[in-house]
Design a protein around this motif. Structure first.
Motif, mmCIF file in Angstrom:
data_model
loop_
_atom_site.group_PDB
_atom_site.id
_atom_site.type_symbol
_atom_site.label_atom_id
_atom_site.label_comp_id
_atom_site.label_asym_id
_atom_site.label_seq_id
_atom_site.Cartn_x
_atom_site.Cartn_y
_atom_site.Cartn_z
ATOM 1 N N PHE A 111 0.842 -1.204 0.000
ATOM 2 C CA PHE A 111 0.000 0.000 0.000
ATOM 3 C C PHE A 111 0.868 1.241 0.000
ATOM 4 N N ALA A 112 0.416 2.243 -0.753
ATOM 5 C CA ALA A 112 0.973 3.591 -0.649
ATOM 6 C C ALA A 112 -0.218 4.539 -0.776
ATOM 7 N N ARG A 114 -2.763 7.047 -2.046
ATOM 8 C CA ARG A 114 -3.070 7.286 -3.454
ATOM 9 C C ARG A 114 -2.371 8.537 -4.003
ATOM 10 N N LEU A 117 0.959 8.160 -5.494
ATOM 11 C CA LEU A 117 1.069 7.324 -6.715
ATOM 12 C C LEU A 117 0.607 8.081 -7.950
ATOM 13 N N VAL A 171 9.623 4.183 -13.012
ATOM 14 C CA VAL A 171 8.371 4.032 -13.762
ATOM 15 C C VAL A 171 7.414 5.155 -13.373
ATOM 16 N N LYS A 172 6.968 5.895 -14.360
ATOM 17 C CA LYS A 172 6.112 7.059 -14.115
ATOM 18 C C LYS A 172 4.967 6.717 -13.163
ATOM 19 N N TYR A 174 4.726 5.395 -10.355
ATOM 20 C CA TYR A 174 4.887 4.324 -9.355
ATOM 21 C C TYR A 174 5.598 4.865 -8.117
ATOM 22 N N PRO A 209 2.429 -6.113 -15.190
ATOM 23 C CA PRO A 209 1.178 -5.498 -14.732
ATOM 24 C C PRO A 209 -0.023 -6.409 -14.964
ATOM 25 N N THR A 212 -5.570 -5.477 -11.290
ATOM 26 C CA THR A 212 -6.109 -5.841 -9.977
ATOM 27 C C THR A 212 -6.720 -4.584 -9.335
ATOM 28 N N GLY A 217 -4.985 1.811 -8.275
ATOM 29 C CA GLY A 217 -4.497 2.921 -7.455
ATOM 30 C C GLY A 217 -3.291 3.625 -8.040
ATOM 31 N N VAL A 218 -2.725 3.064 -9.146
ATOM 32 C CA VAL A 218 -1.534 3.673 -9.746
ATOM 33 C C VAL A 218 -1.953 4.427 -11.004
HETATM 34 C C1 LIG Z 1 2.407 3.058 -14.049
HETATM 35 C C2 LIG Z 1 1.930 1.734 -13.564
HETATM 36 C C3 LIG Z 1 3.024 0.692 -13.583
HETATM 37 C C4 LIG Z 1 2.445 -0.716 -13.430
HETATM 38 C C5 LIG Z 1 2.187 -1.010 -11.963
HETATM 39 C C6 LIG Z 1 2.044 -2.536 -11.752
HETATM 40 C C7 LIG Z 1 1.602 -2.740 -10.329
HETATM 41 C C8 LIG Z 1 0.256 -2.885 -10.032
HETATM 42 C C9 LIG Z 1 -0.176 -3.047 -8.715
HETATM 43 C C10 LIG Z 1 0.768 -3.092 -7.699
HETATM 44 O O1 LIG Z 1 0.403 -3.242 -6.356
HETATM 45 C C11 LIG Z 1 0.055 -2.121 -5.656
HETATM 46 C C12 LIG Z 1 -0.412 -2.304 -4.361
HETATM 47 C C13 LIG Z 1 -0.842 -1.220 -3.607
HETATM 48 C C14 LIG Z 1 -0.758 0.042 -4.163
HETATM 49 O O2 LIG Z 1 -1.172 1.130 -3.407
HETATM 50 C C15 LIG Z 1 -2.475 1.518 -3.547
HETATM 51 C C16 LIG Z 1 -3.413 0.776 -4.253
HETATM 52 C C17 LIG Z 1 -4.723 1.269 -4.315
HETATM 53 C C18 LIG Z 1 -5.053 2.439 -3.679
HETATM 54 C C19 LIG Z 1 -4.043 3.100 -2.974
HETATM 55 O O3 LIG Z 1 -4.355 4.239 -2.341
HETATM 56 N N1 LIG Z 1 -2.784 2.627 -2.923
HETATM 57 C C20 LIG Z 1 -0.279 0.236 -5.451
HETATM 58 C C21 LIG Z 1 0.150 -0.865 -6.217
HETATM 59 C C22 LIG Z 1 2.124 -2.961 -7.996
HETATM 60 O O4 LIG Z 1 3.005 -3.011 -6.967
HETATM 61 C C23 LIG Z 1 2.556 -2.796 -9.311
#
Ligand SMILES: CCCCCCc1ccc(Oc2ccc(Oc3cccc(O)n3)cc2)c(O)c1
Length: 273
Positions: A111-112, A114, A117, A171-172, A174, A209, A212, A217-218
């Motif tokens: 989690f991070a 929003r 991200l 990665v933009k 992220y 990717p 999910t 959230g990204v």
């Molecule tokens: C520019 C996008 C690059 C592709 C990202 C692939 C990816 C997809 C999902 C991933 O898992 C999370 C898990 C939590 C997360 O934090 C979130 C998620 C939803 C809402 C929120 O406030 N934070 C962000 C990514 C992850 O680590 C990596």
């Protein structure tokens, strides 16, 4: 099995469910049917493992319970938010009481905030940083510490976590999650070094990717799927089932010589410029 023999159903049935037959697996991070953790859980179940799931809170409990019910059998489901130490203690105490040991731990949560991200990384606040690092990286150290005695009872074990290319490439969007994944991957190596003498292996799957709930959230996520399709050597995106199968492999004795490793399951995307 002679040349050109054909497996009869009984033999195939017998040979199926062997990879992790009788192994006890704790799966952290299933939120719904698209979760990567669910893909790994399905593969482990198919190959004979006993499963235990957490759910983060009451909000997702019903989704997870419904999914788990579909697997049949009375599979334990325990509330556990990794940011609540007392719930982590209670979870592993419950596993110790009911199972007495543990063979496999799947850590598939992160989690991070929003707002961290999207936009530019340099705007990341200390609070956003600490939240991302605590949940996405430190939680693995905490869970590994709790799993260690249970895995020692089993004569060893396999710990699997999920990471992403953003740990080593900028990665933009992220942003701070990339920093958290870098910390996670370094933690995989240090944990592997500590736990190897106990025959406990620690590895990460760097997944391409997958659409999910978390991915939503990204910002800009949807556009990356198209880029992967155009540039990845296999010219397609990876599937939840493919990541599940690699999780099964790392959980099984087929990966007995692999620890402290990051295995890319991304259709080859990370090898091309
Ligand atoms: C520019 C996008 C690059 C592709 C990202 C692939 C990816 C997809 C999902 C991933 O898992 C999370 C898990 C939590 C997360 O934090 C979130 C998620 C939803 C809402 C929120 O406030 N934070 C962000 C990514 C992850 O680590 C990596």
């Amino acid at each position: 099995m002679g040349y050109g023999c054909s497996w009869n159903l009984a033999e195939r049935k017998g040979s199926m469910g062997q990879l992790v037959a009788g192994k006890k697996a704790l799966i952290l991070g299933v939120a719904n049917k698209r979760s990567i953790a669910w893909g790994i859980a399905q593969a482990l179940h198919r190959e004979g493992a006993s499963l235990w799931f957490n759910y983060q809170n009451e909000r997702v409990k019903d989704y997870v319970a419904e999914l788990v019910a579909g697997l049949g059998g009375d599979i334990p489901l325990t509330e556990c938010d990794v940011m609540k130490p007392e719930q982590v203690d209670a979870l592993f105490e419950a596993v110790a009481a009911r199972w007495g040991s543990l063979d496999i731990l799947v850590h598939s949560l992160a989690f991070a905030p929003r707002e961290a991200l999207e936009g530019e990384f340099y705007t990341t606040t200390l609070e956003q940083w600490n939240t991302a690092l605590a949940i996405s990286a430190y939680s693995l150290v905490l869970c590994a510490r709790q799993a260690k005695p249970l895995m020692e009872k089993a004569g060893g074990g396999s710990i699997i976590t999920l990471t992403y290319l953003g740990s080593e490439r900028a990665v933009k969007s992220y942003n701070v999650m990339g920093v958290a994944k870098a910390a996670l991957e370094a933690s995989v190596r240090y944990l592997a070094a500590d736990l190897g003498p106990a025959n406990i292996r620690v590895n990460a799957i760097s997944a391409g990717p997958v659409k999910t709930l978390a991915a939503k959230g990204v910002s800009g996520f949807s556009s990356i799927l198209k880029v992967v399709e155009e540039k990845a050597p296999l010219r397609r995106n990876v599937t939840q089932a493919e990541i599940g199968n690699t999780g099964l492999f790392l959980a099984s004795d087929l990966a007995s010589g692999i620890t402290g490793e990051v295995i890319f399951v991304d259709c080859g995307y990370h090898i091309v410029g």
